[in-house]
Design a protein around this motif. Structure first.
Motif, mmCIF file in Angstrom:
data_model
loop_
_atom_site.group_PDB
_atom_site.id
_atom_site.type_symbol
_atom_site.label_atom_id
_atom_site.label_comp_id
_atom_site.label_asym_id
_atom_site.label_seq_id
_atom_site.Cartn_x
_atom_site.Cartn_y
_atom_site.Cartn_z
ATOM 1 N N SER A 84 0.749 -1.209 -0.048
ATOM 2 C CA SER A 84 0.085 -0.162 0.028
ATOM 3 C C SER A 84 0.965 1.257 -0.043
ATOM 4 C CB SER A 84 -0.919 0.053 1.256
ATOM 5 O OG SER A 84 -0.107 0.157 2.380
ATOM 6 N N ASP A 85 0.404 2.509 -0.183
ATOM 7 C CA ASP A 85 0.929 3.770 -0.300
ATOM 8 C C ASP A 85 1.633 3.780 0.882
ATOM 9 O OD1 ASP A 85 0.249 3.825 -2.945
ATOM 10 O OD2 ASP A 85 -1.530 5.245 -2.326
ATOM 11 N N ASN A 86 0.919 3.565 2.244
ATOM 12 C CA ASN A 86 1.627 4.053 3.359
ATOM 13 C C ASN A 86 3.018 3.098 3.655
ATOM 14 O OD1 ASN A 86 -0.272 6.085 4.046
ATOM 15 N ND2 ASN A 86 -1.637 4.673 4.989
ATOM 16 N N SER A 87 2.724 1.836 3.171
ATOM 17 C CA SER A 87 3.805 0.896 3.366
ATOM 18 C C SER A 87 5.223 1.342 2.769
ATOM 19 C CB SER A 87 3.197 -0.536 3.113
ATOM 20 O OG SER A 87 2.243 -0.986 4.178
ATOM 21 N N CYS A 88 4.812 1.852 1.405
ATOM 22 C CA CYS A 88 5.845 2.299 0.726
ATOM 23 C C CYS A 88 6.556 3.504 0.987
ATOM 24 C CB CYS A 88 5.127 2.652 -0.879
ATOM 25 S SG CYS A 88 4.706 1.275 -1.728
ATOM 26 N N LEU A 89 5.803 4.197 1.860
ATOM 27 C CA LEU A 89 6.473 5.616 2.109
ATOM 28 C C LEU A 89 7.277 5.062 3.295
ATOM 29 C CD1 LEU A 89 3.212 8.122 2.523
ATOM 30 C CD2 LEU A 89 5.452 8.213 0.929
ATOM 31 N N LEU A 90 6.895 4.277 4.154
ATOM 32 C CA LEU A 90 7.692 3.827 5.245
ATOM 33 C C LEU A 90 8.940 2.923 4.738
ATOM 34 C CD1 LEU A 90 8.113 3.656 8.375
ATOM 35 C CD2 LEU A 90 6.681 1.350 8.420
ATOM 36 N N GLN A 243 -9.082 4.898 7.263
ATOM 37 C CA GLN A 243 -8.936 5.216 5.936
ATOM 38 C C GLN A 243 -9.958 4.480 5.125
ATOM 39 O OE1 GLN A 243 -6.434 7.526 5.258
ATOM 40 N NE2 GLN A 243 -7.758 7.662 3.318
ATOM 41 N N THR A 277 -8.391 -1.625 3.264
ATOM 42 C CA THR A 277 -7.220 -0.420 3.126
ATOM 43 C C THR A 277 -5.854 -1.093 3.289
ATOM 44 O OG1 THR A 277 -7.309 0.086 5.317
ATOM 45 C CG2 THR A 277 -8.584 1.312 3.778
ATOM 46 N N LYS A 278 -5.623 -2.279 3.709
ATOM 47 C CA LYS A 278 -4.400 -2.925 3.691
ATOM 48 C C LYS A 278 -4.195 -3.460 2.285
ATOM 49 C CE LYS A 278 -3.116 -2.864 8.460
ATOM 50 N NZ LYS A 278 -2.711 -3.850 9.619
ATOM 51 N N SER A 374 -8.042 14.377 4.807
ATOM 52 C CA SER A 374 -6.991 13.697 5.433
ATOM 53 C C SER A 374 -7.056 13.005 6.620
ATOM 54 C CB SER A 374 -5.839 14.279 5.067
ATOM 55 O OG SER A 374 -5.616 15.253 6.038
ATOM 56 N N TYR A 375 -6.389 11.785 7.056
ATOM 57 C CA TYR A 375 -6.172 11.134 8.180
ATOM 58 C C TYR A 375 -5.901 12.424 9.084
ATOM 59 C CZ TYR A 375 -5.413 8.056 11.946
ATOM 60 O OH TYR A 375 -5.281 7.312 13.176
#
Length: 730
Positions: A84-90, A243, A277-278, A374-375
């Motif tokens: 996911s996008d958030n995992s890629c950011l991390l 989300q 979302t995940k 946004s969250y």
């Protein structure tokens, strides 16, 4: 039905992936028309298969096309896992930090990653835990928890695999835990996990009442107050991830008038579909949640129908052009022989998010037509309202998910399979490990002793409202806020800025370093004030119970009739008064009264979605006017507002250099106090006009003067009109 065998995750050096397969293989009956054995196997005399059917003229491409597809296929595009996008950011964050470490130590990052070793890992994480600056030199909080360090190590393993194509060696995985424990001890990281605080329905009622009635929190736009209430209702009832709800669009909403099988009045049924979302290896199956309307609901504060329908009417989203108000819902009926009447939405609205952010324009704040909320904004709003309500624990969006999950788990109407489906868990172990609170909710003494468990008392002992204290400090006083200027580091920065001002004599703001210096002062002040407020709140929680005991032992008596907590105060804007009075009124005694009550609340919600609260309000100067005895407070307030508006309208036309902003005065959706606010000087009005209005005009925006009821061609035309007609220079 065959079940997928779970991967053995007990060993860290396992080379087998524990990722679910892209395709589920179920034992389903095959269609006889598509059975793979049903193939024409006739051959010609030359022992060659007849492939003429492959070369029919209606086929799209020739065989050469597919051969080229094979030759041009790039396998490298499909080597990376689908996160996911958030995992890629991390992942990108840890990779960037590793590159920074290699640059700091003068090493080649690619070679160092390829030849990774325990000593490099130990040095890298030691360096990472010492960092206090992020992108652009911004100060960061740093790692404070051992759990965060463990998460960073897991992400680092994925970064290594993504960079080298190989997993970290097993011997490193076996020894890394000793290094992590050593780093935790060295940097004094906290070992405890954050409490999984659950927000139950009793807590939610208290929270929503505060959200609707508070005057301490001013949103930029009234729709945010409504959206926060709707989000809490949907999250508290469905247990969806935050989300997933923020991603809701009108195409995910179905509104239906449903026939009651028991012969009662028709009910409004709301169905909303949330996607998982995940997103690992693609989107999982979406869950659809139907919410039927409850007739004679004790309070509409928990009715998602009122708030969602209010948003739909505010957006004018119904496909039927004449369905524009809630009163028309009561006139609808279901044809004989039918079970429902679907209230379709406009096709043009289907891709519009339900929860949307506000944007600043030249005339105040407006709700964006397409940008979702946004969250981060949702989290800050939820925490602010929780502090005003007096909750001890931070009110996060996940508190609602924890509460709903616990209610599902304890309900006899929800099986483990249904709970796993609603929460999108692979099995019940995920709920036990990550969602179940560590506070035991059962009356263990009564159960062991054979007594009847005190369920109501135990529920009261475990919910968030138990720790509510309205007197707990929520903000700093003026003296407390100014006391942080005595901090030695802040005094140094202030003295440095004063020297710059004396040196450049009015031109200091044009110096390159002056802006960063002012930012450092503002940021340090914010951190010091936040730390001081936390200290005062912690001190209150320790000292107040002791003081309470001493006061009661000295003979203090409580007021036996404290009165209702929810009050409609005269200082509320008229739109907010209408909202509170309609939503929190007691239910009717007949079905007709109930529907009138519901419709009035929906219309009030829809009207409030167009109300511009305008954010924080400046403290008024001077004392409020006195009120004659016996006069009706509402009539006096309305009359005073009319007189003030008329006086302000006269001033912006007659005074040579007025102190009232004509743009704010003409914006009817702004609160009254913002429309007639008088600045200290014409110079302050000029700063406000340039900062709040001129700087927020974008290309394509409508430009005009609502006081003069005329359109203007461009920004320069507005500036000229402001100077010539209203005396506001810019």
């Amino acid at each position: 039905m065959r079940h997928r065998q779970q991967a053995d995750c007990s060993s860290d050096d396992s080379n087998e992936s524990d990722i679910e397969s892209c395709f589920d293989s179920e034992d389903e009956e095959s269609d006889p028309d598509t059975n793979p054995t049903d193939v024409d196997t006739d051959v010609e005399g030359d022992n060659r298969a007849d492939i003429s059917w492959l070369l029919d003229e209606d086929k799209d491409h020739s065989p050469e096309y597919y051969l080229n597809q094979e030759d041009e296929f790039d396998e490298s595009e499909y080597m990376d896992e689908d996160y996911s996008d958030n995992s890629c950011l991390l992942l990108d964050f840890i990779e960037e930090r590793f590159f920074q470490y290699c640059k700091y130590t003068c090493k080649d990052p690619e070679r160092t990653m390829r030849d990774i070793s325990l000593r490099v890992i130990n040095a890298f994480f030691d360096w990472l835990l010492n960092q206090r600056r992020g992108k652009g030199g911004r100060r960061v909080r740093g790692v404070r928890s051992a759990n965060t360090l463990g998460t960073y190590w897991k992400v680092f393993r994925l970064v290594h695999e993504r960079a080298t194509g190989e997993k970290i060696r097993g011997e490193i995985n076996r020894k890394i835990h000793r290094i992590l424990r050593k780093l935790v001890k060295k940097h004094k990281l906290t070992k405890g996990k954050r409490e999984k605080t659950a927000m139950y329905v009793e807590d939610l009622v208290e929270y929503l009442q505060t959200n609707l009635t508070t005057m301490k929190k001013r949103y930029t736009h009234g729709r945010h107050r409504i959206q926060l209430a709707l989000f809490c209702q949907l999250a508290g009832f469905s247990g969806n991830r935050p989300q997933a709800l923020l991603n809701l669009r009108y195409q995910d909403i179905i509104v239906t008038l449903l026939r009651d099988p028991n012969g009662g009045p028709h009910r409004i049924l709301i169905e909303f579909t949330c996607e998982f979302t995940k997103q690992f290896l693609g989107v999982k199956d979406a869950n659809k949640f139907p919410l039927p309307e409850i007739i004679f609901d004790p309070s509409l504060i928990l009715s998602p129908h009122v708030f969602l329908l209010g948003l739909i009417f505010a957006d004018r989203a119904f496909a039927a052009p004449n369905l524009t108000s809630a009163g028309q819902l009561s006139r609808l009926d279901i044809r004989p022989g039918y079970q429902q009447l679907e209230l379709l939405l406009k096709p043009s609205m289907l891709d519009i998010p339900v929860f949307r952010k506000s944007v600043r324009t030249g005339y105040g704040y407006e709700i964006s037509s397409h940008e979702p909320l946004s969250y981060a904004t949702l989290l800050s709003l939820m925490k602010a309202v929780g502090v005003i309500a007096g909750f001890l624990q931070p009110t996060r969006p996940y508190c609602l998910r924890y509460g709903a999950g616990n209610e599902f788990n304890q309900s006899g109407d929800v099986s483990d399979a249904l709970q796993n489906m609603m929460l999108q868990h692979a099995n019940i172990d995920t709920f036990i490990k990550h969602y179940l609170p560590r506070r035991v909710t059962a009356d263990v003494r009564a159960i062991v002793s054979g007594y009847e468990p005190q369920k109501d008392l135990m529920r009261a002992a475990c919910r968030m409202t138990r720790w509510i204290d309205p007197n707990r400090p929520q903000n700093l006083t003026r003296e407390q806020s100014q006391s942080v200027d005595k901090h030695h580091r802040l005094r140094q920065l202030l003295a440095q800025r004063a020297r710059w001002n004396r040196r450049f004599k009015g031109a200091a703001t044009k110096q390159p370093r002056y802006g960063s210096l002012s930012s450092d002062i503002v940021n340090l002040r914010q951190r010091l004030r936040a730390a001081l407020l936390k200290k005062l709140r912690d001190q209150w929680d320790v000292e107040n119970p002791m003081n309470e005991v001493e006061l009661q032992l000295s003979g203090l008596k409580f007021n036996d009739n404290p009165g209702t907590k929810v009050q409609v105060v005269d200082e509320m804007p008229l739109m907010q008064k209408r909202l509170v009075e309609t939503v929190m009124t007691m239910p009717g005694t007949t079905v007709e009264e109930e529907f009138r009550w519901r419709n009035a609340a929906i219309d009030a919600v829809a009207a409030y979605c167009d109300f511009q609260e305008g954010g924080a309000v400046a403290m008024p100067r001077g004392r409020p006017p006195t009120q004659a005895k016996g006069a009706c407070p509402q009539l006096v307030a309305v009359d005073a507002e009319k007189q003030a508006l008329n006086a302000a309208m006269l001033l912006v036309f007659t005074e040579e250099r007025p102190t009232i902003c004509f743009v704010c005065l003409g914006e009817a959706s702004l609160p009254f106090e913002k429309r007639v606010y008088s600045f200290a000087s014409p110079g302050d009005l000029t700063k406000h006009f340039k900062r709040k209005h001129l700087s927020n005009i974008r290309g394509g925006d409508w430009i005009g003067c609502k006081v003069c009821r005329m359109s203007l061609e461009h920004k320069m035309h507005l500036q000229n009109h402001a100077a010539r007609i209203h005396g506001t220079v810019s």
